[in-house]
Design an enzyme around this catalytic site. Structure first.
Site, PDB file in Angstrom:
ATOM      1  N   ARG A 182       0.834  -1.202   0.000  1.00  0.00           N
ATOM      2  CA  ARG A 182       0.000   0.000   0.000  1.00  0.00           C
ATOM      3  C   ARG A 182       0.867   1.249   0.000  1.00  0.00           C
ATOM      4  O   ARG A 182       0.556   2.247  -0.660  1.00  0.00           O
ATOM      5  CB  ARG A 182      -0.951   0.004   1.201  1.00  0.00           C
ATOM      6  CG  ARG A 182      -1.696   1.327   1.378  1.00  0.00           C
ATOM      7  CD  ARG A 182      -2.800   1.251   2.420  1.00  0.00           C
ATOM      8  NE  ARG A 182      -2.381   0.642   3.664  1.00  0.00           N
ATOM      9  CZ  ARG A 182      -1.671   1.249   4.617  1.00  0.00           C
ATOM     10  NH1 ARG A 182      -1.254   2.494   4.434  1.00  0.00           N
ATOM     11  NH2 ARG A 182      -1.361   0.608   5.726  1.00  0.00           N
ATOM     12  N   TYR A 217     -17.516  14.980 -16.608  1.00  0.00           N
ATOM     13  CA  TYR A 217     -17.921  13.581 -16.505  1.00  0.00           C
ATOM     14  C   TYR A 217     -18.925  13.406 -15.359  1.00  0.00           C
ATOM     15  O   TYR A 217     -18.740  13.936 -14.265  1.00  0.00           O
ATOM     16  CB  TYR A 217     -16.682  12.720 -16.276  1.00  0.00           C
ATOM     17  CG  TYR A 217     -16.970  11.292 -15.899  1.00  0.00           C
ATOM     18  CD1 TYR A 217     -17.818  10.500 -16.670  1.00  0.00           C
ATOM     19  CD2 TYR A 217     -16.397  10.726 -14.765  1.00  0.00           C
ATOM     20  CE1 TYR A 217     -18.089   9.190 -16.312  1.00  0.00           C
ATOM     21  CE2 TYR A 217     -16.652   9.413 -14.407  1.00  0.00           C
ATOM     22  CZ  TYR A 217     -17.502   8.653 -15.188  1.00  0.00           C
ATOM     23  OH  TYR A 217     -17.772   7.349 -14.834  1.00  0.00           O
ATOM     24  N   ASP A 237      -8.124  17.745 -15.149  1.00  0.00           N
ATOM     25  CA  ASP A 237      -8.409  16.397 -15.635  1.00  0.00           C
ATOM     26  C   ASP A 237      -8.078  16.390 -17.124  1.00  0.00           C
ATOM     27  O   ASP A 237      -8.809  16.953 -17.940  1.00  0.00           O
ATOM     28  CB  ASP A 237      -9.881  16.045 -15.392  1.00  0.00           C
ATOM     29  CG  ASP A 237     -10.211  14.610 -15.807  1.00  0.00           C
ATOM     30  OD1 ASP A 237      -9.489  14.033 -16.649  1.00  0.00           O
ATOM     31  OD2 ASP A 237     -11.203  14.060 -15.294  1.00  0.00           O
ATOM     32  N   LYS A 247      -8.217   4.923 -19.688  1.00  0.00           N
ATOM     33  CA  LYS A 247      -8.559   5.389 -21.023  1.00  0.00           C
ATOM     34  C   LYS A 247      -7.343   5.381 -21.950  1.00  0.00           C
ATOM     35  O   LYS A 247      -6.781   4.338 -22.208  1.00  0.00           O
ATOM     36  CB  LYS A 247      -9.202   6.761 -20.924  1.00  0.00           C
ATOM     37  CG  LYS A 247     -10.335   6.878 -19.880  1.00  0.00           C
ATOM     38  CD  LYS A 247     -11.435   5.860 -20.077  1.00  0.00           C
ATOM     39  CE  LYS A 247     -12.671   6.141 -19.227  1.00  0.00           C
ATOM     40  NZ  LYS A 247     -12.508   5.881 -17.797  1.00  0.00           N
TER      41      LYS A 247
END
Length: 381
Positions: free
Chosen positions: A46, A98, A170, A195
């Site tokens: 982590r 989005y 973004d 993406k």
């Protein structure tokens, strides 16, 4: 180095012990300590994993950032960035963003005392007018989803700096291959790495790049503390995808322009949104600011019945959510990607019952045009 070269070389320097040119997948949760009070640099995955670190360091080089960070999804990445703010803070946000980001802000973070104003971020003056005494950041999509409005990142970053605000971009639709936002003054870039960066529709991930080292330390604290990190297998898949980013983006943009020009001439298409077309309002800005126009298209059909027809009759182009992969995809934003936004707001923005979004892949452009042509005609597969 050219950014395409930097992308192709990602991870190459990480394996000195064997000289492997592919980053190993360190599929481990924990690491053995050499002694009390001693560490190999890794303790628990982590907090840090060599495969994820190769991805994060490679992203930082692509962006010109001090550090990069990899998360379990794009939404996990944005969620982690929201931990930079506290109760009473105000953020200015792109209005036609989005739908998942809108849901996160409105349905989750508002209950913790953050407030959000949604404006047309392609208009710098409107952003200026939205600034309040408690405004702490601008969250802007460089190319909006799905209407493809273009943000002047340099001007917006300057406005943020003058008002002691963070500029968070973004940049999912453009990637650092086409636009390096940190070079224009932005503080943070965030991506749905699922993406274009990963590029093969086979991994879900989020990526963040931070310019300032002190700010990057805060982002790392939240990444480690909240723990929504990307696993080693998905980190490796994302590295693999980034290596061909330049090749894919070049082909996808070439295809997108051809499809946009074809759609523009089709009698059953009322409007085409693609910044590579000379009459797009953001065309000139993108010519100046970016290395290309991207591979996303939105278009309105002339008859509502055509929406369902196109979604079901395309054969090469898949009716599916997501975008940016090698395969072309088509979706209906009003009821899919933007369903969490209120209907009246969708209508005002132009995300209506006639609008379709097309993510253009790397297939042969003539085959894609033929697929759309037969779908418009309503022929059976």
């Amino acid at each position: 180095m050219n950014i395409a070269t930097t992308a192709a070389q990602i991870g190459l320097e990480r394996e000195s012990r064997t000289g492997a040119v592919t980053v190993p997948i360190y599929q481990t949760a924990t690491f053995r300590h050499p002694g009390l009070g001693q560490s190999t640099g890794y303790d628990y995955s982590r907090s840090g994993n060599p495969t994820r670190q190769a991805l994060e360091e490679g992203l930082a080089r692509l962006e010109g950032a001090s550090r990069g960070f990899a998360y379990a999804s794009g939404m996990a990445a944005i969620t982690s960035l929201m931990f930079l703010f506290q109760q009473g803070d105000h953020l200015i946000v792109t209005e036609d963003l989005y739908g998942g980001s809108y849901r996160l802000f409105e349905k989750l973070f508002q209950q913790f005392g953050l407030t959000f104003s949604y404006v047309d971020t392609s208009n710098v003056e409107l952003v200026r007018q939205a600034i309040r005494p408690n405004t702490r950041a601008l969250f802007v999509e460089s190319l909006t989803n799905p209407l493809l409005k273009v943000a002047d990142v340099g001007a917006l970053a300057g406005l943020c700096k003058a008002n002691d605000m963070l500029c968070i971009v973004d940049n999912t639709f453009l990637t650092p291959y086409l636009l390096r936002c940190l070079d224009l003054g932005a503080d943070i870039t965030v991506y749905s790495g699922s993406k274009y960066l990963a590029g093969h529709n086979d991994v879900v991930c989020g990526l963040v790049a931070v310019k300032d080292p002190t700010l990057a330390e805060k982002v790392y604290f939240h990444q480690n503390g909240a723990g929504a990190v990307l696993g080693p297998q998905d980190s490796w898949l994302t590295i693999r995808g980034i290596k061909t980013l330049g090749l894919r983006m070049d082909r996808q943009q070439e295809n997108a322009l051809a499809l946009a020009q074809w759609l523009e001439q089709h009698p059953q298409v009322g409007r085409v949104y693609y910044p590579g077309l000379p009459d797009h309002p953001g065309h000139e800005l993108m010519q100046h600011q970016c290395g290309g126009f991207g591979a996303m298209i939105a278009f309105e059909v002339t008859d509502p019945a055509l929406v369902n027809q196109l979604l079901l009759k395309t054969q090469l182009i898949s009716f599916a959510e997501s975008l940016g992969g090698v395969e072309s995809l088509i979706t209906f934003p009003q009821v899919q990607t933007h369903a969490d936004i209120e209907p009246e707001k969708l209508q005002r923005l132009g995300i209506n019952h006639l609008l379709l979004r097309l993510s253009v892949g790397i297939e042969d452009k003539d085959d894609l045009i033929a697929d759309l042509a037969q779908a418009f005609e309503g022929e059976d597969a």
